[in-house]
Motif scaffolding. Sequence first.
Motif, short mmCIF file in Angstrom:
data_model
loop_
_atom_site.label_atom_id
_atom_site.label_comp_id
_atom_site.label_asym_id
_atom_site.label_seq_id
_atom_site.Cartn_x
_atom_site.Cartn_y
_atom_site.Cartn_z
N VAL A 1 1.79 0.85 -0.49
CA VAL A 1 3.03 0.50 -1.08
C VAL A 1 3.04 1.30 -2.68
O VAL A 1 3.94 1.91 -2.82
CB VAL A 1 2.91 -1.07 -1.59
N ALA A 2 1.74 1.25 -3.11
CA ALA A 2 1.31 2.27 -4.30
C ALA A 2 1.65 3.89 -3.85
O ALA A 2 2.48 4.49 -4.74
CB ALA A 2 0.10 2.08 -4.90
N GLU A 3 1.32 4.29 -2.70
CA GLU A 3 1.30 5.84 -2.15
C GLU A 3 2.67 5.53 -1.88
O GLU A 3 3.43 6.81 -2.21
CB GLU A 3 0.72 5.88 -1.06
N SER A 4 3.74 4.68 -1.54
CA SER A 4 5.01 5.02 -1.25
C SER A 4 5.93 5.32 -2.35
O SER A 4 6.78 6.02 -2.63
CB SER A 4 5.69 3.65 -0.43
N THR A 5 5.38 4.44 -3.60
CA THR A 5 6.04 4.81 -4.98
C THR A 5 5.72 6.11 -5.18
O THR A 5 6.60 6.80 -5.75
CB THR A 5 5.30 3.93 -5.92
N ALA B 1 -0.03 1.12 -17.06
CA ALA B 1 1.13 0.40 -16.80
C ALA B 1 1.18 0.15 -15.20
O ALA B 1 0.95 0.92 -14.37
CB ALA B 1 2.15 1.38 -17.25
N GLU B 2 1.79 -0.84 -14.88
CA GLU B 2 2.14 -1.27 -13.72
C GLU B 2 3.40 -0.32 -13.10
O GLU B 2 4.26 0.05 -13.63
CB GLU B 2 2.64 -2.66 -13.37
N SER B 3 3.02 -0.01 -11.82
CA SER B 3 3.99 1.13 -11.12
C SER B 3 4.94 0.41 -10.53
O SER B 3 4.90 -0.77 -10.14
CB SER B 3 3.27 2.23 -10.54
N ARG B 4 6.06 1.22 -10.46
CA ARG B 4 7.53 0.22 -9.67
C ARG B 4 7.36 0.52 -8.21
O ARG B 4 6.83 1.36 -7.66
CB ARG B 4 8.68 1.21 -10.15
N VAL B 5 7.69 -0.60 -7.75
CA VAL B 5 7.77 -0.66 -6.27
C VAL B 5 9.08 -0.71 -5.76
O VAL B 5 10.09 -1.19 -6.41
CB VAL B 5 7.20 -2.09 -5.67
N GLU C 1 15.19 2.89 -1.25
CA GLU C 1 14.56 1.82 -0.68
C GLU C 1 14.29 2.14 0.83
O GLU C 1 12.79 1.74 1.13
CB GLU C 1 15.45 0.53 -0.55
N ARG C 2 15.02 2.66 1.56
CA ARG C 2 14.53 3.02 2.96
C ARG C 2 13.52 4.06 3.02
O ARG C 2 12.75 3.99 3.78
CB ARG C 2 15.73 3.65 3.68
N VAL C 3 13.59 5.26 2.32
CA VAL C 3 12.50 6.06 2.24
C VAL C 3 11.05 5.41 1.82
O VAL C 3 9.98 5.62 2.61
CB VAL C 3 12.81 7.36 1.14
N ALA C 4 10.93 4.70 0.99
CA ALA C 4 9.70 3.80 0.57
C ALA C 4 9.27 2.77 1.75
O ALA C 4 8.34 2.80 2.08
CB ALA C 4 10.05 2.86 -0.82
#
Length: 129
Positions: free
Chosen positions: A27-31, A2-6, A57-60
């Motif tokens: 980006v994947a690590e931020s998720t 499954a595609e992870s959420r951004v 959103e700011r944390v990511a």
Amino acid sequence: MAESRVYFDVHTLDDALLKSYVTPQIVAESTKYVEAVAMSYGVLPTNIATPTPFLVERVAMLYSYMTAAQRKATFSKGNSVDNDSFALKFQMYKGLLNDVLSMLTADSFTNGMQAKKRRFPVTMRLERG
């Protein structure tokens, strides 16, 4: 798979130095980071609100910038950080990330405060005098 959420819009990255270094891997690590923080508050990743709440959103985004800067910084290679723009950006984004993390609560992930119990109708006595 499954595609992870951004959790942030990668097209809105505005740091002129770092935006081109924020890779899909970062980006994947931020998720994963956002979801780990959410779970530390007892919030399952599936319960994170859509659209993504502002602080989440700011944390990511800050995590992505911090990680990109860390990977490009000369201290990663054992050199001095005094004149390294990436090292300075890393320190700045790490501080900003810590500030935002200190503001988070479990409700931050579910888009606000839990509803308060209210009794209706609310009345107020008016007297003319």
